[in-house]
Design a protein around this motif. Structure first.
Motif, PDB file in Angstrom:
ATOM      1  N   THR A 125       0.822  -1.222   0.000  1.00  0.00           N
ATOM      2  CA  THR A 125       0.000   0.000   0.000  1.00  0.00           C
ATOM      3  C   THR A 125       0.853   1.267   0.000  1.00  0.00           C
ATOM      4  OG1 THR A 125      -1.702  -1.199   1.194  1.00  0.00           O
ATOM      5  CG2 THR A 125      -1.820   1.191   1.320  1.00  0.00           C
ATOM      6  N   SER A 131      -6.642   0.209  -2.641  1.00  0.00           N
ATOM      7  CA  SER A 131      -7.399  -0.835  -3.333  1.00  0.00           C
ATOM      8  C   SER A 131      -6.849  -1.071  -4.738  1.00  0.00           C
ATOM      9  CB  SER A 131      -8.877  -0.446  -3.425  1.00  0.00           C
ATOM     10  OG  SER A 131      -9.465  -0.520  -2.146  1.00  0.00           O
ATOM     11  N   ALA A 133      -4.038  -1.517  -6.093  1.00  0.00           N
ATOM     12  CA  ALA A 133      -2.631  -1.800  -5.783  1.00  0.00           C
ATOM     13  C   ALA A 133      -1.763  -1.747  -7.035  1.00  0.00           C
ATOM     14  CB  ALA A 133      -2.527  -3.161  -5.109  1.00  0.00           C
ATOM     15  N   PHE A 235       3.419  -8.434  -8.831  1.00  0.00           N
ATOM     16  CA  PHE A 235       2.002  -8.239  -8.522  1.00  0.00           C
ATOM     17  C   PHE A 235       1.283  -9.575  -8.391  1.00  0.00           C
ATOM     18  CE2 PHE A 235      -2.449  -7.271  -9.434  1.00  0.00           C
ATOM     19  CZ  PHE A 235      -2.652  -6.190  -8.586  1.00  0.00           C
ATOM     20  N   VAL A 236       1.646 -10.511  -9.252  1.00  0.00           N
ATOM     21  CA  VAL A 236       1.006 -11.836  -9.189  1.00  0.00           C
ATOM     22  C   VAL A 236       1.387 -12.514  -7.856  1.00  0.00           C
ATOM     23  CG1 VAL A 236       0.824 -14.104 -10.293  1.00  0.00           C
ATOM     24  CG2 VAL A 236       0.881 -12.049 -11.691  1.00  0.00           C
ATOM     25  N   MET A 239      -0.801 -11.089  -5.180  1.00  0.00           N
ATOM     26  CA  MET A 239      -2.174 -11.613  -5.229  1.00  0.00           C
ATOM     27  C   MET A 239      -2.248 -13.020  -4.635  1.00  0.00           C
ATOM     28  SD  MET A 239      -4.168  -9.290  -6.375  1.00  0.00           S
ATOM     29  CE  MET A 239      -3.179  -8.005  -5.668  1.00  0.00           C
ATOM     30  N   LEU A 242      -2.056 -12.713  -0.937  1.00  0.00           N
ATOM     31  CA  LEU A 242      -3.291 -12.177  -0.350  1.00  0.00           C
ATOM     32  C   LEU A 242      -4.417 -13.203  -0.344  1.00  0.00           C
ATOM     33  CD1 LEU A 242      -3.173  -8.495  -1.652  1.00  0.00           C
ATOM     34  CD2 LEU A 242      -3.043  -9.236   0.725  1.00  0.00           C
ATOM     35  N   ASP A 243      -4.468 -14.082  -1.336  1.00  0.00           N
ATOM     36  CA  ASP A 243      -5.510 -15.128  -1.338  1.00  0.00           C
ATOM     37  C   ASP A 243      -5.453 -15.909  -0.025  1.00  0.00           C
ATOM     38  OD1 ASP A 243      -6.400 -14.571  -3.856  1.00  0.00           O
ATOM     39  OD2 ASP A 243      -5.326 -16.216  -4.845  1.00  0.00           O
ATOM     40  N   ARG A 246      -6.136 -13.658   3.161  1.00  0.00           N
ATOM     41  CA  ARG A 246      -7.553 -13.328   3.356  1.00  0.00           C
ATOM     42  C   ARG A 246      -8.270 -14.444   4.091  1.00  0.00           C
ATOM     43  NH1 ARG A 246      -7.792 -10.478  -2.630  1.00  0.00           N
ATOM     44  NH2 ARG A 246      -6.945  -8.507  -1.876  1.00  0.00           N
ATOM     45  N   ALA A 316      -8.875 -18.296  -4.942  1.00  0.00           N
ATOM     46  CA  ALA A 316      -9.027 -16.837  -5.013  1.00  0.00           C
ATOM     47  C   ALA A 316     -10.487 -16.424  -4.736  1.00  0.00           C
ATOM     48  CB  ALA A 316      -8.570 -16.336  -6.375  1.00  0.00           C
ATOM     49  N   GLU A 366      -6.089  -6.142   3.942  1.00  0.00           N
ATOM     50  CA  GLU A 366      -5.932  -7.268   2.996  1.00  0.00           C
ATOM     51  C   GLU A 366      -7.092  -7.318   1.994  1.00  0.00           C
ATOM     52  OE1 GLU A 366      -4.027 -10.874   4.154  1.00  0.00           O
ATOM     53  OE2 GLU A 366      -2.989  -9.919   5.838  1.00  0.00           O
ATOM     54  N   GLY A 367      -7.569  -6.125   1.665  1.00  0.00           N
ATOM     55  CA  GLY A 367      -8.637  -6.003   0.674  1.00  0.00           C
ATOM     56  C   GLY A 367      -9.967  -5.692   1.333  1.00  0.00           C
ATOM     57  N   ILE A 371     -13.453  -4.703  -2.506  1.00  0.00           N
ATOM     58  CA  ILE A 371     -12.470  -5.392  -3.355  1.00  0.00           C
ATOM     59  C   ILE A 371     -12.786  -6.885  -3.412  1.00  0.00           C
ATOM     60  CG2 ILE A 371     -10.025  -6.130  -3.448  1.00  0.00           C
ATOM     61  CD1 ILE A 371     -10.538  -3.367  -4.693  1.00  0.00           C
ATOM     62  N   VAL A 375     -13.401  -9.041  -6.748  1.00  0.00           N
ATOM     63  CA  VAL A 375     -12.654 -10.263  -7.074  1.00  0.00           C
ATOM     64  C   VAL A 375     -13.633 -11.407  -7.353  1.00  0.00           C
ATOM     65  CG1 VAL A 375     -11.144 -12.054  -6.085  1.00  0.00           C
ATOM     66  CG2 VAL A 375     -10.575  -9.631  -5.763  1.00  0.00           C
ATOM     67  N   ARG A 378     -15.611 -10.750 -10.695  1.00  0.00           N
ATOM     68  CA  ARG A 378     -14.727 -10.873 -11.865  1.00  0.00           C
ATOM     69  C   ARG A 378     -14.404 -12.340 -12.149  1.00  0.00           C
ATOM     70  NH1 ARG A 378      -9.374  -7.234 -11.745  1.00  0.00           N
ATOM     71  NH2 ARG A 378     -10.256  -5.173 -11.975  1.00  0.00           N
TER      72      ARG A 378
HETATM   73  N1  COS Z   1      -3.660 -15.281  -8.096  1.00  0.00           N
HETATM   74  C1  COS Z   1      -2.742 -15.257  -9.115  1.00  0.00           C
HETATM   75  N2  COS Z   1      -2.707 -14.257 -10.013  1.00  0.00           N
HETATM   76  C2  COS Z   1      -3.609 -13.271  -9.909  1.00  0.00           C
HETATM   77  C3  COS Z   1      -4.582 -13.249  -8.906  1.00  0.00           C
HETATM   78  C4  COS Z   1      -4.579 -14.308  -7.975  1.00  0.00           C
HETATM   79  N3  COS Z   1      -5.468 -14.336  -6.976  1.00  0.00           N
HETATM   80  N4  COS Z   1      -5.329 -12.135  -9.044  1.00  0.00           N
HETATM   81  C5  COS Z   1      -4.864 -11.484 -10.120  1.00  0.00           C
HETATM   82  N5  COS Z   1      -3.810 -12.179 -10.625  1.00  0.00           N
HETATM   83  C6  COS Z   1      -3.025 -11.825 -11.818  1.00  0.00           C
HETATM   84  C7  COS Z   1      -3.892 -11.688 -13.041  1.00  0.00           C
HETATM   85  O1  COS Z   1      -4.077 -12.935 -13.685  1.00  0.00           O
HETATM   86  C8  COS Z   1      -3.082 -10.742 -13.892  1.00  0.00           C
HETATM   87  O2  COS Z   1      -2.004 -11.440 -14.479  1.00  0.00           O
HETATM   88  P1  COS Z   1      -1.811 -11.424 -16.086  1.00  0.00           P
HETATM   89  O3  COS Z   1      -1.687  -9.980 -16.444  1.00  0.00           O
HETATM   90  O4  COS Z   1      -0.572 -12.214 -16.280  1.00  0.00           O
HETATM   91  O5  COS Z   1      -3.053 -12.033 -16.611  1.00  0.00           O
HETATM   92  C9  COS Z   1      -2.454  -9.797 -12.867  1.00  0.00           C
HETATM   93  O6  COS Z   1      -2.461 -10.510 -11.623  1.00  0.00           O
HETATM   94  C10 COS Z   1      -3.200  -8.502 -12.725  1.00  0.00           C
HETATM   95  O7  COS Z   1      -4.515  -8.811 -12.334  1.00  0.00           O
HETATM   96  P2  COS Z   1      -5.742  -7.802 -12.558  1.00  0.00           P
HETATM   97  O8  COS Z   1      -5.750  -7.377 -13.978  1.00  0.00           O
HETATM   98  O9  COS Z   1      -6.954  -8.436 -11.993  1.00  0.00           O
HETATM   99  O10 COS Z   1      -5.256  -6.561 -11.672  1.00  0.00           O
HETATM  100  P3  COS Z   1      -6.007  -5.236 -11.232  1.00  0.00           P
HETATM  101  O11 COS Z   1      -5.029  -4.129 -11.287  1.00  0.00           O
HETATM  102  O12 COS Z   1      -7.276  -5.091 -11.988  1.00  0.00           O
HETATM  103  O13 COS Z   1      -6.309  -5.457  -9.660  1.00  0.00           O
HETATM  104  C11 COS Z   1      -7.361  -6.236  -7.655  1.00  0.00           C
HETATM  105  C12 COS Z   1      -6.970  -6.493  -9.128  1.00  0.00           C
HETATM  106  C13 COS Z   1      -8.334  -5.075  -7.492  1.00  0.00           C
HETATM  107  C14 COS Z   1      -8.021  -7.524  -7.230  1.00  0.00           C
HETATM  108  C15 COS Z   1      -6.092  -5.974  -6.803  1.00  0.00           C
HETATM  109  O14 COS Z   1      -5.545  -4.692  -7.092  1.00  0.00           O
HETATM  110  C16 COS Z   1      -6.334  -6.062  -5.305  1.00  0.00           C
HETATM  111  O15 COS Z   1      -6.398  -7.149  -4.734  1.00  0.00           O
HETATM  112  N6  COS Z   1      -6.454  -4.892  -4.629  1.00  0.00           N
HETATM  113  C17 COS Z   1      -6.542  -4.864  -3.189  1.00  0.00           C
HETATM  114  C18 COS Z   1      -5.174  -4.825  -2.627  1.00  0.00           C
HETATM  115  C19 COS Z   1      -5.197  -5.158  -1.182  1.00  0.00           C
HETATM  116  O16 COS Z   1      -5.741  -6.154  -0.746  1.00  0.00           O
HETATM  117  N7  COS Z   1      -4.564  -4.298  -0.418  1.00  0.00           N
HETATM  118  C20 COS Z   1      -4.500  -4.491   0.979  1.00  0.00           C
HETATM  119  C21 COS Z   1      -3.167  -4.104   1.454  1.00  0.00           C
HETATM  120  S1  COS Z   1      -2.061  -5.390   1.529  1.00  0.00           S
HETATM  121  S2  COS Z   1      -2.236  -5.851   3.436  1.00  0.00           S
END
Ligand code: COS
Length: 391
Positions: A125, A131, A133, A235-236, A239, A242-243, A246, A316, A366-367, A371, A375, A378
């Protein structure tokens, strides 16, 4: 690998006793002093609680997710600040390394995290990227075989005591989205890192967050989580981490709800009004029943999702469902707990108002709930499209 059932039972008994005898009696003190006593942290280390989710090969207990959520249910039976101490080392502070780290990164960091010697924090963050991220602005500029990190991270849990930061920064300056973000493992004593003042929060006193500022922090390219080949894949990794995170938060929500239900039931059976215990009034019974049914539903969601993950399935969608439902559920349960306790629930003595404030965070970190909704929906649409394409 799952623990021997007897050994696991012993672990649960020990945690249950620790929560009852050591943590609960200190809840008010921790809140008042905004500090978990060092003696309690030392006991958590002795019990192995910092390394529950870390593989045995690196000194952890290597609990399955099904086992870990059972421990989360128990740790939820007391102030969330205690769990927060060990939360990052079992979750967002270590899981990136476990899931995507190189062997060298695992053996360098995980043993110290399992023992609690080193605390890990997750720096995703930013002031302008919560949100969303994927829009983060911190940069990691390549300079020969090094990267130079600049940026500010916000609300970073356990940062004041962290020894390791997992820092998400943009390695591709031309990208503005999730692509082009890399994760770096950065020792907290690297020159150029400073901490902001500890945030004053609505609740969860004793759990600390603050800004972490990176000013030309130089790290070698081997600091990329997963090694240089993982450039752009940060970023992956975030994610995936976070799965899992969460779901464990959903487990803590269930534990807190069960604690509040037990306290509310005990109070309702003891408190007399109109000549009988208030538990005998149907309007109070309705509140108790709703609390019980909702927390039971969340418990089932958490257990089922953990089972799916242990069986090797992606979670997820299910983890987002569980986090959304359980965090909203515990908010409703805490509200009813205040209502059942009446005036006693609103004043500080019984600790109910403290939980009411503490649980508010579960719907945010954590979302946020919104959010999780995004998820879930989507993923539903994606799965339906895939099924349509396959038909
Ligand atoms: N597992 C593996 N890969 C994932 C995934 C998951 N759960 N979720 C997304 N991805 C991958 C996607 O497949 C995509 O990869 P490719 O480009 O190779 O296809 C990539 O990550 C980007 O995904 P996406 O396009 O969905 O990204 P967005 O920018 O649209 O964001 C959200 C998605 C909103 C779900 C994300 O920004 C999020 O979780 N935000 C909240 C953040 C959060 O929880 N913050 C809390 C602070 S941390 S304590």
């Amino acid at each position: 690998m799952a623990l021997d059932p007897d050994v696991f039972r012993q672990l649960l008994d020990t945690v249950e006793r620790f929560v009852r005898e050591k943590l609960r009696p200190n809840e008010a003190l921790v809140s008042q002093n905004d500090q978990v006593p060092a003696e309690i942290i030392a006991q958590m280390r002795e019990l192995g609680l910092f390394g529950m989710a870390i593989p045995e090969a690196y000194g952890g207990l290597e609990l399955t997710l099904s086992e870990e959520v059972q421990v989360s249910f128990l740790l939820g039976g007391t102030s969330p600040a205690f769990r927060s101490m060990i939360g990052t080392n079992n979750g967002i502070g270590s899981q990136g390394i476990i899931i995507d780290g190189t062997e060298e990164q695992k053996s360098r960091y995980l043993p110290e995290m399992a023992s609690g010697e080193r605390v890990g924090s997750f720096c995703l963050t930013e002031p302008e990227a919560g949100s969303d991220a994927g829009s983060l602005r911190s940069s990691a500029r390549r300079d020969g075989d090094d990267f130079v990190i600049n940026g500010t991270k916000r609300f970073i849990t356990n940062a004041p005591v962290a020894g390791l930061f997992t820092v998400f920064a943009r390695t591709d300056p031309d990208s503005k989205t999730a692509a082009g973000i890399s994760a770096f493992l950065v020792d907290a004593d690297r020159p150029g890192i400073t901490l902001g003042r500890t945030d004053k929060k609505m609740g969860q006193q004793g759990a600390h967050t603050c800004d972490v500022i990176f000013d030309n922090v130089r790290v070698p390219k081997t600091a990329i989580l997963g090694g240089p080949d993982y450039e752009g894949k940060g970023f992956v990794t975030a994610m995936k981490v976070l799965d899992r995170g969460r779901l464990t938060i959903a487990g803590v929500c269930v534990g807190v709800a069960e604690r509040l239900i037990a306290d509310s039931l005990a109070y309702a059976m003891e408190r007399h009004q109109f000549g009988k215990p208030i538990a005998e009034f149907q309007l109070v019974q309705a509140m108790l029943a709703d609390m019980k049914a909702e927390s039971f539903a969340a418990r089932c969601m958490v257990e089922e999702t953990a089972r799916r993950r242990d069986a090797g399935h992606g979670i997820a969608t299910e983890a987002a469902c569980a986090k959304m439902f359980a965090s909203e559920m515990v908010g409703r349960v805490a509200d009813k707990a205040v209502q059942i306790h009446g005036g006693a629930g609103y004043v500080a003595d019984a600790g109910i108002e403290r939980f009411y404030r503490d649980v508010r965070l579960f719907r945010i970190y954590e979302g946020t709930t919104q959010i999780q909704q995004l998820v879930i929906a989507r993923n539903m649409i994606r799965d339906a499209r895939r099924a349509g394409a396959a038909a």
